[in-house]
Design a protein around this motif. Sequence first.
Motif, PDB file in Angstrom:
ATOM      1  N   GLN A 129      -3.664  -0.766  -6.742  1.00  0.00           N
ATOM      2  CA  GLN A 129      -5.409  -0.905  -6.655  1.00  0.00           C
ATOM      3  C   GLN A 129      -5.483  -1.974  -7.520  1.00  0.00           C
ATOM      4  OE1 GLN A 129      -7.009   2.835  -7.000  1.00  0.00           O
ATOM      5  NE2 GLN A 129      -8.520   2.222  -5.412  1.00  0.00           N
TER       6      GLN A 129
ATOM      7  N   TRP B 250      -0.421   3.966  -7.043  1.00  0.00           N
ATOM      8  CA  TRP B 250      -1.895   3.914  -6.493  1.00  0.00           C
ATOM      9  C   TRP B 250      -2.460   2.371  -7.707  1.00  0.00           C
ATOM     10  CZ3 TRP B 250      -3.396   2.957  -1.840  1.00  0.00           C
ATOM     11  CH2 TRP B 250      -4.678   2.904  -1.460  1.00  0.00           C
TER      12      TRP B 250
ATOM     13  N   ARG C 223      -2.056   9.864  -1.810  1.00  0.00           N
ATOM     14  CA  ARG C 223      -2.513   9.028  -2.498  1.00  0.00           C
ATOM     15  C   ARG C 223      -2.151   9.935  -4.215  1.00  0.00           C
ATOM     16  NH1 ARG C 223      -6.937   7.910   0.856  1.00  0.00           N
ATOM     17  NH2 ARG C 223      -6.345   6.481   2.423  1.00  0.00           N
ATOM     18  N   GLU C 224      -2.611  11.215  -3.829  1.00  0.00           N
ATOM     19  CA  GLU C 224      -2.761  11.927  -5.375  1.00  0.00           C
ATOM     20  C   GLU C 224      -1.559  12.047  -5.836  1.00  0.00           C
ATOM     21  OE1 GLU C 224      -4.680  14.977  -5.436  1.00  0.00           O
ATOM     22  OE2 GLU C 224      -6.788  14.026  -4.352  1.00  0.00           O
TER      23      GLU C 224
ATOM     24  N   ARG D  68      -4.041  11.783   3.800  1.00  0.00           N
ATOM     25  CA  ARG D  68      -3.160  10.709   3.483  1.00  0.00           C
ATOM     26  C   ARG D  68      -3.940  10.648   1.867  1.00  0.00           C
ATOM     27  NH1 ARG D  68      -2.937   6.623   7.086  1.00  0.00           N
ATOM     28  NH2 ARG D  68      -4.116   7.493   9.170  1.00  0.00           N
ATOM     29  N   GLU D  69      -4.917  11.784   1.751  1.00  0.00           N
ATOM     30  CA  GLU D  69      -5.243  11.354   0.160  1.00  0.00           C
ATOM     31  C   GLU D  69      -4.555  12.342  -0.425  1.00  0.00           C
ATOM     32  OE1 GLU D  69      -8.666   9.841  -0.920  1.00  0.00           O
ATOM     33  OE2 GLU D  69      -7.464  11.082  -2.065  1.00  0.00           O
TER      34      GLU D  69
ATOM     35  N   LEU E 231       0.725   4.242   1.057  1.00  0.00           N
ATOM     36  CA  LEU E 231       0.571   5.164   2.007  1.00  0.00           C
ATOM     37  C   LEU E 231       0.840   4.179   3.463  1.00  0.00           C
ATOM     38  CD1 LEU E 231      -3.005   6.372   2.820  1.00  0.00           C
ATOM     39  CD2 LEU E 231      -1.171   7.413   1.900  1.00  0.00           C
TER      40      LEU E 231
ATOM     41  N   ASN F 116       1.081  -1.026  -0.022  1.00  0.00           N
ATOM     42  CA  ASN F 116      -0.387  -0.297  -0.089  1.00  0.00           C
ATOM     43  C   ASN F 116       1.023   1.194   0.070  1.00  0.00           C
ATOM     44  OD1 ASN F 116      -1.305   2.314   0.593  1.00  0.00           O
ATOM     45  ND2 ASN F 116      -2.990   1.042   1.951  1.00  0.00           N
TER      46      ASN F 116
END
Length: 680
Positions: A479, A475, A468-469, A464-465, A334, A332
Motif C-alpha cells: 500500500q 500488505w 491480507r491479515e 481474501r481479507e 493476494l 499485490n
Amino acid sequence: MCTTGCSRVIAICLYILAGVSIVCNIILFFPDFSPEFSKNDQITEEVKYMGGFIGGGILALIPAIHIHLTSSKGCCNNRCGMFLSIGFAAAGVAGAVYSLSAAGLGLAKGPYCEYVDPKTPTATGEWIRPFENSTGSYLEDKKLWGGCMKPEGVVEFNLTLFSILLFSAGVQLVLCLIQMVNGLFGCLCGTCAGDKGAVESREEGWRVQVMGPLRYRCPPLNIQPASPPLVSTSSQICRPHTHLMFLKTHKTASSTLINMIYRFGDQNELRFALPMGYLLGYPFEFNVHRIKGYRGPGGGKYDVMANHLRFNKAEINKVMHGDTFYFSILRNPLKLAESSFAYFRDICPAFRKAKSLGDFANNPSKFYNPHARNNHYARNLLWFDFGMDANVNFSEELAHRGEALIRKTFKLILLTEYFDQSMVLLRHALCWPLDAVVSFTLNAAIYKSPKDKGVDLSLTEAQREKLREWNALDWHLYQTFNRSFWEDVRRFGQERMDQEVALLRTRRDNLAHICLRNGGKRVEAQNIRDKGLRPYQCGSIRILGYELQPDLDNATAQICMKLIRPEMQYKELLDAKQFPKALSSTVESTTATDENEPVRIAALLRGSGGRASTSSGATGCGRASTSSGATGGGRASTSSGATGAAGRLPAVEPLVAAGRLPAVEPLVVEVPLVVPGPGL
Ligand SMILES: Nc1ncnc2c1ncn2[C@@H]1O[C@H](COP(=O)(O)OS(=O)(=O)O)[C@@H](OP(=O)(O)O)[C@H]1O
C-alpha cells in the motif's frame, strides 16, 4: 553573483567590522592610552555598555561564521544552511543596533573629563561630562573642547573611536539585512552548490541535515526536493546507470526484469555478482561468499547484483559500488499468494497441507509452522525477501520501521500490476534506452487448466481479507509503495507517462511480430521445439515460454533470443562469459550447491521436456546449481542456429537499420557506454 558568493562577501566584511568594533571598544577603556582613568572609574557609561565589544563584535562574529559556512563547501552550503542564516543575520542586526545606539549616545554626550570652563581659566577643574546636555552641538564648536584638561585629547579620542564604532555598526546593520534577504533566496532557490554539500534523508516530512556531529532540523518547505529528480526529462542529459542492485523478490515478475538486466549487462560488459547455482544463498541471508569466484575484499566490486537473495545490506555493501542504484518490485500480496501457492506448493509444507488456497486462507495458522523449511513462501514473502522477520505480529510501528529501512536504501520500488509504467520510471531513473526495458512476460504460469488438478486458487471475499491479515506486513509495504509509485508518476507527468507506455507497448508488439511465433502466444514448455528456450518448471504448475519465428536469419534470431531466453539459461551464458575457463567441468567442480537448492536444471538444459524430476532428492523450486548437463556451459542451442555463444550479441539496431523496427528517440546520453544503443 549567486547567493553563495553574496554570503562570502558579507561574511568577510562582517569579520573585519567585528574586529574593528572590538578593538575600538577596548581602546575606549584607555583614554590617553593609560589604564589610570579606567581604574578611577573616569570613563563614560557608553564605553561600559560595551556596544562595540558585545553588539558590534560578538553578536556580529557568530552570524559571520555561519554565513561564511553557507558560502563554502561543507555543512551549510545548502537550502537549510541558508534558511538558518536568516536567523543568524537577525542576531547580527540586533547586535549592530545595540552597538549603533551605544556609539551614538557616546558621541552625543561627549567624554568624561577634568573640565575647566574656558571662560574662567583660573578656576580649578572638576570631573564631569561637560557636553552631556549639548545634544552633540559641542562637536561643531572646537573651542569648547579645550576645557577638557584630562585625559589629554579625550574629546578627539572619544570622537574618533565612537565615530568608527558608529560607522561599522551602520555597515553591519545593512550587511545583516542584506543577508536576511540573501538567505531567503538561497533557501527558496538553492545555493550555487545545488545542495551537494549536505547529506540528507527524509524523515516524516522533515529534512534532516547531518553536519558532522550536529544535526539541524529544518521545517518542511513547500519547495521542490533538493535531491536530483527520480526521473530524467527527455531534454536532460544523463548518464546510464551501470551499478545496479535489483532485489529479486519472488513471484513479482522479477524474472522478466532480470532478463532486461541480463541483456543490458551482457551488452555493456558489466560484471555480475553471479551465484554458484541460481540463488545467492536464498533463503539464508545473503553472504558475500555465495558469489561465484568471490576473492575477498581485494577482489574488486561488482556492477550488477540481481539474482534471488535475502537482502542483507551490510554484506551487499562489501561488494557493490558506493553509487549503486538499488531497486526492487512488489506485487499485490493476494496475487502474490496465488502465484506462490501454485508455484511453491510442492516444496512449502504449509501450502502442501492445504487443499486449496481458500482452505489455507481460512485458517493459515493451522497449516503454518514458522520453523519448517520453505514455509517462508507462505507468509509475508516480500518482507522476508527484504531481509526482515516475517513471523512477527503486525504493528504499525514495526511496519513503518521496515518501510523506512527499505526507503533508506531503495531508490525505486516498482509494481508488478503496473509493469509498463514501472518500466518507464525505471528507464528514466537509470537513463536507459527504451529498448533496454522492452520485454515479454516471462515465467508466467497457467493455472486452473483442467490439467492442473489440485491447484485451486479461488478465494471468497472473506478469504481474501484473511489472507491480507495473514500477510499484513506485505500488505503495508504494497500500500505505501503503491502511493509513492503514483506520486512518482504524477511528478513524471501522467500524459507523458501515457505516451511512453504507449510507445513501449508498440515497441513490444513490433518485436513480438518480428521475433515470436504466433505473434508471441505463450507456449507450454514441452511444446517449445528449441529445448534451450524451455523455461524451468516447478512442481505441478506449468510455466510458459515462447517460440521464435521460424526462418529468422541468424542475426535476427540472436537478437530475438535474448528477449525470451529463460533466466537460468541466460545466467549460464553470462557465467560462461564471465568465467571463460570455467566451462562445464570446471564450473561444476568449483560450484558449491546451496544447501537449499535442488539439482534439477540439468534435466531442463538437457531438454527433457521442461518438467524437472524431483527424484534426485531435490527439495524444491529453488533454482538448482548447474551441472555438466548445461550444454556448453549453459549455451542453450537453438534450432534456428542462434547459438547464443558467450560474447556479445547484436543489439536491436540491425532491425532498425533494416527498416523492420522503427527508430525511437533515445534519452540523451552524456557518456556512451562500451556499446552505445539499445541493450538488447
Ligand atoms: N510483465 C509482467 N507483468 C505482469 N506480471 C508478470 C510480468 N512478467 C511476469 N509476470 C508474472 O510474474 C510471476 C512470476 O514472477 P517471478 O518471475 O518473480 O517468479 S520467481 O520468483 O522468479 O519464480 C508470474 O505470475 P503468475 O503467472 O501469477 O504466477 C508471471 O505471470
